[in-house]
Design an enzyme around this catalytic site. Sequence first.
Site, PDB file in Angstrom:
ATOM      1  N   GLU A 119      43.932  39.451  38.034  1.00 47.59           N
ATOM      2  CA  GLU A 119      43.266  40.231  38.702  1.00 47.59           C
ATOM      3  C   GLU A 119      43.405  40.735  39.644  1.00 47.59           C
ATOM      4  O   GLU A 119      43.396  40.531  41.113  1.00 47.59           O
ATOM      5  CB  GLU A 119      41.960  39.995  39.403  1.00 47.59           C
ATOM      6  CG  GLU A 119      40.662  40.738  40.247  1.00 47.59           C
ATOM      7  CD  GLU A 119      39.363  40.099  40.876  1.00 47.59           C
ATOM      8  OE1 GLU A 119      39.036  38.927  40.742  1.00 47.59           O
ATOM      9  OE2 GLU A 119      39.475  40.348  41.987  1.00 47.59           O
ATOM     10  N   HIS A 154      33.807  43.607  38.320  1.00 44.27           N
ATOM     11  CA  HIS A 154      34.002  43.236  40.097  1.00 44.27           C
ATOM     12  C   HIS A 154      33.639  43.377  40.802  1.00 44.27           C
ATOM     13  O   HIS A 154      32.718  44.281  40.392  1.00 44.27           O
ATOM     14  CB  HIS A 154      35.883  44.590  39.788  1.00 44.27           C
ATOM     15  CG  HIS A 154      37.212  43.951  41.056  1.00 44.27           C
ATOM     16  ND1 HIS A 154      36.284  44.651  42.225  1.00 44.27           N
ATOM     17  CD2 HIS A 154      37.594  43.081  41.027  1.00 44.27           C
ATOM     18  CE1 HIS A 154      37.970  44.465  43.201  1.00 44.27           C
ATOM     19  NE2 HIS A 154      38.151  42.557  42.509  1.00 44.27           N
ATOM     20  N   ASP A 177      44.439  37.899  43.127  1.00 45.18           N
ATOM     21  CA  ASP A 177      43.257  39.616  43.808  1.00 45.18           C
ATOM     22  C   ASP A 177      44.391  39.680  44.802  1.00 45.18           C
ATOM     23  O   ASP A 177      44.121  40.114  45.979  1.00 45.18           O
ATOM     24  CB  ASP A 177      42.244  38.570  44.642  1.00 45.18           C
ATOM     25  CG  ASP A 177      41.036  39.602  44.770  1.00 45.18           C
ATOM     26  OD1 ASP A 177      41.760  41.071  44.652  1.00 45.18           O
ATOM     27  OD2 ASP A 177      39.904  39.806  45.332  1.00 45.18           O
TER      28      ASP A 177
HETATM   29 ZN    ZN Z   1      39.817  42.078  43.195  1.00 49.02          ZN
END
Ligand code: ZN
Length: 315
Positions: A11, A156, A278
């Site tokens: 991600e 997401h 992330d």
């Molecule tokens: Zn993200």
Amino acid sequence: MADKPTVIALEEHYLDPEVRQHGSPGAGPDIVRRLDDLSDLRLKEMDAAGIDLQVLSHTIPGLQAVDAAAGVPLARRVNDRLYEAVQRHPDRFAAFAALPTADPLAAADELERSVTRLGFKGAMINGMTDGHFHDDRRFWPIYERAQALDVPIYIHPALPHPAVIEAYYKDYVETHPGILRAGWGFNVETATQGVRFVLSGVFDAYPRLKIILGHMGEGLPFFLWRISHGLRGSLGERSFRDIFCAHFWITTSGFFSDPALICCAMEIGIDRILYSVDYPFAENQLGSEWIKTLPLSPEDRSKLLAGNARRLLKL
Ligand code: ZN
């Protein structure tokens, strides 16, 4: 690509120069500088954190903030540019497609083009499209195509619906802006999408559909027992837990907690948990420090860090 990357993160975001004109990720300059970079800075920070491969995806709000007329041709340009970035470092990057969800049939076609022509591993969808959650039937052509292509769709977060901000958060937005994002709003909004996907019946229509949720499943693994109990009787013979565990994979993006990981592993099994950072919203280093002491056996650790991603994304 290396034969067996040992740490895969999936991600990991970037920002397309043309998409940014349609909506800001709402990030500070240090983060935007990293979103803009698909080369030296990113690779240096991957190396420092021991990340072999990033699966790249467009940051919020992405194409979900673009109408159909602009979004359909834009999606081709965005995915073509992302393909070129991957081609410059094919041993370090893979990609999830950006989809013009305002036109679901065109989005399904772009998913197919991205997977079959560009070698992308699935797609990521951010937040809502024009105020609609993505379990809505209008979006099912995307899921039909994803099943046919055998690729996952990553759901997401993006900012909560304006009416939700107004009703739930607005008196804290100024003093605690994180309330809308990782501080709470993102989680609730995306967990709600996850619940709605199960309620929608989309998994009856497409029984091999695979959905990924980040941020330790947006909290849903912790709630599986209670949600299943609360929805008993209305989902037919299968429980919410049965359906969730059959169709969802989760990642560790921005959520580096041993107790949360253990809970998720106990609820849905280690085979469905994939490492993610992330980046650049969370620092690579936070993740790399955490994975040094994961409370897992060596076999489970290697599944989480790469094996599960290799299997799910066919890397
Ligand atoms: Zn993200």
